[in-house]
Design an enzyme around this catalytic site. Structure first.
Site, short mmCIF file in Angstrom:
data_model
loop_
_atom_site.label_atom_id
_atom_site.label_comp_id
_atom_site.label_asym_id
_atom_site.label_seq_id
_atom_site.Cartn_x
_atom_site.Cartn_y
_atom_site.Cartn_z
N ASP A 183 0.85 -1.20 0.00
CA ASP A 183 0.00 0.00 0.00
C ASP A 183 0.88 1.24 0.00
O ASP A 183 2.10 1.16 0.13
CB ASP A 183 -0.93 -0.03 1.23
CG ASP A 183 -2.21 0.78 1.01
OD1 ASP A 183 -2.31 1.48 -0.02
OD2 ASP A 183 -3.10 0.71 1.87
N HIS A 323 -9.90 -2.36 -7.53
CA HIS A 323 -10.00 -1.30 -6.51
C HIS A 323 -9.35 0.00 -6.98
O HIS A 323 -9.94 1.08 -6.85
CB HIS A 323 -9.38 -1.80 -5.21
CG HIS A 323 -9.35 -0.81 -4.10
ND1 HIS A 323 -10.49 -0.25 -3.56
CD2 HIS A 323 -8.31 -0.27 -3.39
CE1 HIS A 323 -10.15 0.58 -2.57
NE2 HIS A 323 -8.83 0.58 -2.46
FE1 N7H Z 1 -7.68 1.58 -1.05
N1 N7H Z 1 -6.33 -3.02 -0.67
O1 N7H Z 1 -5.42 -3.66 -0.25
O2 N7H Z 1 -7.23 -3.57 -1.28
N2 N7H Z 1 -6.03 0.56 -1.71
N3 N7H Z 1 -8.02 0.13 0.33
N4 N7H Z 1 -9.23 2.69 -0.28
N5 N7H Z 1 -7.26 3.10 -2.33
C1 N7H Z 1 -5.11 1.04 -2.61
O3 N7H Z 1 -1.91 2.43 -5.06
C2 N7H Z 1 -7.41 -1.11 0.41
C3 N7H Z 1 -9.96 2.37 0.82
C4 N7H Z 1 -8.03 4.25 -2.50
O4 N7H Z 1 -4.07 6.39 -6.92
C5 N7H Z 1 -4.12 0.04 -2.85
O5 N7H Z 1 -1.06 3.10 -3.15
C6 N7H Z 1 -7.95 -1.83 1.54
C7 N7H Z 1 -11.01 3.35 1.02
C8 N7H Z 1 -7.38 5.12 -3.45
O6 N7H Z 1 -4.28 4.65 -8.21
C9 N7H Z 1 -4.45 -1.05 -2.08
C10 N7H Z 1 -8.89 -1.00 2.13
C11 N7H Z 1 -10.86 4.27 0.01
C12 N7H Z 1 -6.23 4.46 -3.84
C13 N7H Z 1 -5.66 -0.73 -1.36
C14 N7H Z 1 -8.92 0.22 1.36
C15 N7H Z 1 -9.72 3.85 -0.79
C16 N7H Z 1 -6.17 3.20 -3.12
C17 N7H Z 1 -2.96 0.14 -3.82
C18 N7H Z 1 -9.75 -1.21 3.32
C19 N7H Z 1 -11.67 5.50 -0.30
C20 N7H Z 1 -5.17 4.97 -4.82
C21 N7H Z 1 -1.80 0.89 -3.24
C22 N7H Z 1 -9.54 -2.13 4.22
C23 N7H Z 1 -12.96 5.61 -0.16
C24 N7H Z 1 -5.55 4.68 -6.24
C25 N7H Z 1 -1.58 2.24 -3.87
C26 N7H Z 1 -4.54 5.29 -7.21
C27 N7H Z 1 -5.16 2.26 -3.25
C28 N7H Z 1 -6.42 -1.59 -0.52
C29 N7H Z 1 -9.76 1.26 1.63
C30 N7H Z 1 -9.22 4.53 -1.88
C31 N7H Z 1 -3.61 -2.33 -2.04
C32 N7H Z 1 -7.61 -3.22 2.00
C33 N7H Z 1 -12.05 3.36 2.15
C34 N7H Z 1 -7.87 6.48 -3.90
#
Ligand code: N7H
Length: 456
Positions: A183, A323
């Site tokens: 992440d 996601h």
């Molecule tokens: Fe997410 N995951 O492991 O599935 N998220 N996220 N997220 N997320 C991102 O690109 C995860 C949550 C965003 O700029 C990565 O830095 C998990 C909420 C946004 O391309 C991974 C949970 C919200 C991005 C995860 C969770 C977001 C992002 C890739 C909850 C907003 C950047 C790492 C448990 C409402 C997208 C990275 C971009 C990236 C995961 C929550 C949003 C691995 C497990 C609640 C904007």
């Protein structure tokens, strides 16, 4: 990682000594304690906050630390930020007229429209929460000791409602959230702070520069030259959304394994990667659709350098349900009037995992900063993550219309069938893997406003 190239101080156009350190740059933490509390004696709170004022970390300090990091490991330091809920702002006497209703009504009132499970909140999140300390350190013990010392300094004026300790995962999983994915790779670049790279409108390759007013009050935003600042004390401040998200890790992996055959993608690792949009290593499937590329994952000049629409119009490399494609669809809207829409929905993410691997109760202390909770966090959750039709109007390469499905991690409120691969395949209804167990909407004020609170 996202800010590893910052403008020299002479070119920075943001008032960094005013903006708290977690908002734009982040408190660079191995461990963090969120201390949620009620203010029980306002007059004494002012004076006791005064005694810890020098411990509050602002962005000029974080910028210096970020620069020092380029030369070696992060120097030892303790971080502290302070944020207030709507009730807390009113208790300390700030005029809240004009602040957005979503913030004023608070996170509990948002549960219905976000499709949060209504019975899953820990009791503390139903209690009176006026403010929070965000305390960071190099390890859990250091952060916890510092949190104790700060609570002690405020002991005559606050009642601690809940402490929420977060820590990065151990060993090879450091930097990975609990499902196992790296992440903290992709954050927006901030105009006036992030140094442009080879392309003038990007920092690191693929990191579009976004106007600071999307995240901090008092600056130009993507949609307005002079966005409204309802109250002058909001300048250099930011809304903070906190959500305690429990992750059902075994259920996630069991589901992915059970859907490999249906997906046609050949392996659980590959299907999992497509559902997130990145491999566990962090390599984006948009660039590495068939096999992981750990070398790319580690290279900040390559690991975020991609678009979706032009290069992957049918979701073959990253499905529309992935996601990162749901949450930041990059160029998926095409060249039309909505072209810039994804930039307007950007947030600065500042979360940290909680719980150890062996714990049943583990997940993500999700935190994000923005100048509108309605237009950013709530929009992302409701209109994109919770909508099976978003991204709308897409087809696979056979021309068949696609219904992407709810975001596989955070989508709530409907059948969770995901569409992957090209020609498309529809996976079985998935159980809930991410459960909201508490949430708080806060405001992170500027140095001047914090001083004003102390002065009364
Ligand atoms: Fe997410 N995951 O492991 O599935 N998220 N996220 N997220 N997320 C991102 O690109 C995860 C949550 C965003 O700029 C990565 O830095 C998990 C909420 C946004 O391309 C991974 C949970 C919200 C991005 C995860 C969770 C977001 C992002 C890739 C909850 C907003 C950047 C790492 C448990 C409402 C997208 C990275 C971009 C990236 C995961 C929550 C949003 C691995 C497990 C609640 C904007």
């Amino acid at each position: 990682m996202p800010f590893n190239s910052l403008l020299p101080n002479s070119e920075v156009t943001l008032d960094l000594p005013e903006i708290q350190g977690d908002v734009l740059i982040g408190l660079k933490k191995n461990a963090e304690v969120f201390v949620f509390f009620e203010i029980t004696d306002v007059a004494r709170f002012r004076s006791e906050l005064g005694t810890i004022f020098q411990d509050i970390t602002f962005s000029d300090r974080m910028k210096a630390i970020e620069e020092a990091k380029q030369a070696g490991p992060i120097p030892f330091f303790l971080g502290l930020n302070v944020a207030f809920t709507a009730s807390g702002l009113q208790k300390v006497g700030l005029n809240v007229a004009g602040l957005e209703p979503e913030f004023m009504n608070g996170a509990a009132a948002a549960r219905g429209r976000l499709a949060d499970g209504m019975n899953n909140w820990l009791p503390a999140y139903h209690d009176t929460i006026d403010a929070a300390l965000l305390v960071t350190g190099v390890d859990p013990t250091t952060a916890a000791n510092q949190a104790d010392a700060l609570i002690n300094a405020l002991r005559h004026s606050i009642r601690v409602v809940r402490q929420e300790p977060g820590l990065v995962r151990a060993g090879a999983q450091k930097g990975h959230e609990h499902f196992g994915f790296e992440d903290g790779i992709s954050q927006p670049g901030v105009l006036g702070l992030t140094a442009p790279g080879a392309k003038p409108d990007q920092g690191l390759p693929g990191q579009d520069l976004v106007k600071a007013g999307e995240f901090v009050f008092g600056y130009e935003s993507e949609t307005a030259a002079a966005p409204a600042v309802p109250q002058p004390w909001m300048r250099n401040g930011s809304y903070l959304v906190f959500r305690r998200l429990r992750q059902h890790v075994d259920a996630f992996h069991a589901y992915v394994a059970s859907q490999v055959a249906a997906s046609g993608l050949g392996s659980a690792d590959r299907l999992g990667a497509h559902l997130i949009g990145r491999w566990a290593s962090g390599a984006p499937t948009a660039l590495a659709p068939a096999a992981d590329d750990p070398g790319m994952a580690q290279d900040p000049t390559r690991n975020n350098d991609f678009e979706f629409g032009g290069e992957d119009p049918n979701g073959a490399k990253c499905p529309f349900v992935g996601h990162i494609r749901k949450m930041y669809p990059r160029d998926d809207f095409g060249p039309g009037p909505l072209h810039e829409e994804p930039e307007h929905r950007r947030i600065i993410r500042a979360g940290i995992p909680f719980g150890r691997d062996a714990d049943a109760d583990k997940g993500l202390l999700f935190a994000c900063y923005q100048t509108s909770i309605a237009d950013k966090f709530e929009f992302l959750q409701t209109t994109w993550a919770n909508s099976p039709n978003f991204m709308f109007g897409k087809t696979d390469s056979t021309g068949a219309a696609t219904t992407p499905g709810l975001d596989i991690t955070i989508g709530q409120g409907g059948p969770r069938t995901s569409t992957v691969n090209d020609p498309q395949r529809v996976l079985a209804d998935a159980p809930v893997f991410v459960e909201n167990t508490g949430a708080v909407y806060l405001f992170s004020p500027s140095r001047t406003t914090l001083q004003q609170i102390v002065n009364g």
